[in-house]
Design a protein around this motif. Structure first.
Motif, mmCIF file in Angstrom:
data_model
loop_
_atom_site.group_PDB
_atom_site.id
_atom_site.type_symbol
_atom_site.label_atom_id
_atom_site.label_comp_id
_atom_site.label_asym_id
_atom_site.label_seq_id
_atom_site.Cartn_x
_atom_site.Cartn_y
_atom_site.Cartn_z
ATOM 1 N N ASP A 15 0.781 -1.246 0.000
ATOM 2 C CA ASP A 15 0.000 0.000 0.000
ATOM 3 C C ASP A 15 0.808 1.289 0.000
ATOM 4 O O ASP A 15 0.280 2.341 -0.343
ATOM 5 C CB ASP A 15 -1.009 0.055 1.160
ATOM 6 C CG ASP A 15 -2.134 -0.956 1.018
ATOM 7 O OD1 ASP A 15 -2.123 -1.734 0.045
ATOM 8 O OD2 ASP A 15 -3.026 -0.977 1.889
ATOM 9 N N THR A 17 2.104 3.265 2.515
ATOM 10 C CA THR A 17 1.671 4.284 3.469
ATOM 11 C C THR A 17 2.849 4.948 4.190
ATOM 12 O O THR A 17 3.985 4.466 4.147
ATOM 13 C CB THR A 17 0.716 3.685 4.520
ATOM 14 O OG1 THR A 17 1.394 2.642 5.223
ATOM 15 C CG2 THR A 17 -0.533 3.124 3.854
ATOM 16 N N LYS A 60 -0.826 7.912 1.953
ATOM 17 C CA LYS A 60 0.241 7.340 1.134
ATOM 18 C C LYS A 60 1.408 8.313 0.997
ATOM 19 O O LYS A 60 1.243 9.531 1.020
ATOM 20 C CB LYS A 60 -0.293 6.987 -0.261
ATOM 21 C CG LYS A 60 -1.568 6.145 -0.253
ATOM 22 C CD LYS A 60 -1.372 4.833 0.492
ATOM 23 C CE LYS A 60 -2.639 4.003 0.524
ATOM 24 N NZ LYS A 60 -3.068 3.528 -0.796
#
Length: 234
Positions: A15, A17, A60
């Protein structure tokens, strides 16, 4: 098998992040290797998730921060925007992955060899697997079902990890087993997760304890997913 060693450990995080920066620092501290799986359409996207009754940040990294944080690690595709691929047409799936590969290749100036299916088990269907296998030639593609095993797998396009990082009882039990074993065949300890999950119960220190236990061992090869799977294929 792995530069003359029979045991390899590798990590995989999804992801992109903000919390990845803290984990990347820990990986460098303990000289272990990892792969970060990125949605290139979501850079700088702000967000929160509710997990186990706790709201955690799911913002993000920006492109510039990602290039700095992931320097020296492998980058793999996780689709452009993290959709449920099972709900998309074949052409839409191809576009989600192709666009992500192209973006990541340009941003990080590297070949993209790996892929991670987005979403949970309900999103990872035979239709999705078949579409990815038919249209892409990845070295590996990872799903999420844990095996609790170190054995090599024949189908790297539907690779199952050893364990999720938040299953701490399993993680430490497997870690001790992996350290003690003296195998006569190649073994891979594959750990995956999302760094924002450490914020749910502030379990960063516990994971660092695991890294401290598993690192700097002369009989273990520490590699990115690509490095480990490339050697395993030889």
């Amino acid at each position: 098998m792995f530069d003359g060693k029979m045991k390899a450990i590798t990590f995989s995080y999804d992801d992109g992040t903000l919390q990845d920066e803290r984990l990347a620092h820990m990986f460098r501290k303990y000289n272990v290797r990892a792969t970060f799986n990125i949605n290139s359409g979501n850079f700088s996207k702000k967000g929160e998730l509710l997990r186990d009754g706790v709201i955690v940040d799911h913002t993000k990294l920006s492109v510039d921060d990602a290039k700095r944080v992931y320097a020296g690690f492998e980058i793999a595709s996780h689709t452009l925007t993290h959709p449920n691929l099972d709900k998309l047409s074949e052409d839409e799936i191809i576009a989600q992955i192709s666009d992500d590969i192209n973006n990541l290749s340009e941003i990080f100036e590297t070949e993209i060899s790996g892929f991670v299916y987005p979403g949970g088990r309900a999103c990872q269907t035979q239709y999705v697997y078949d579409t990815v296998k038919k249209n892409f030639r990845f070295l590996y593609a990872r799903e999420i079902e844990s095996t609790l095993s170190f054995d090599l797998q024949k189908d790297l396009m539907q690779f199952k990890p050893t364990v999720h990082h938040m299953k701490f009882n399993d993680l430490f039990e497997l870690g001790h087993k992996f350290i003690d074993m003296k195998p006569d065949k190649p073994q891979i300890f594959y750990i995956w997760g999302h760094t924002f999950e450490f914020d749910i119960d502030n379990s960063w220190d516990r994971f660092e304890e695991f890294l401290r236990m598993i690192s700097f061992r002369s009989d273990i090869f520490y590699g990115t997913n690509k490095e480990v799977f490339s050697l395993a294929a030889k």
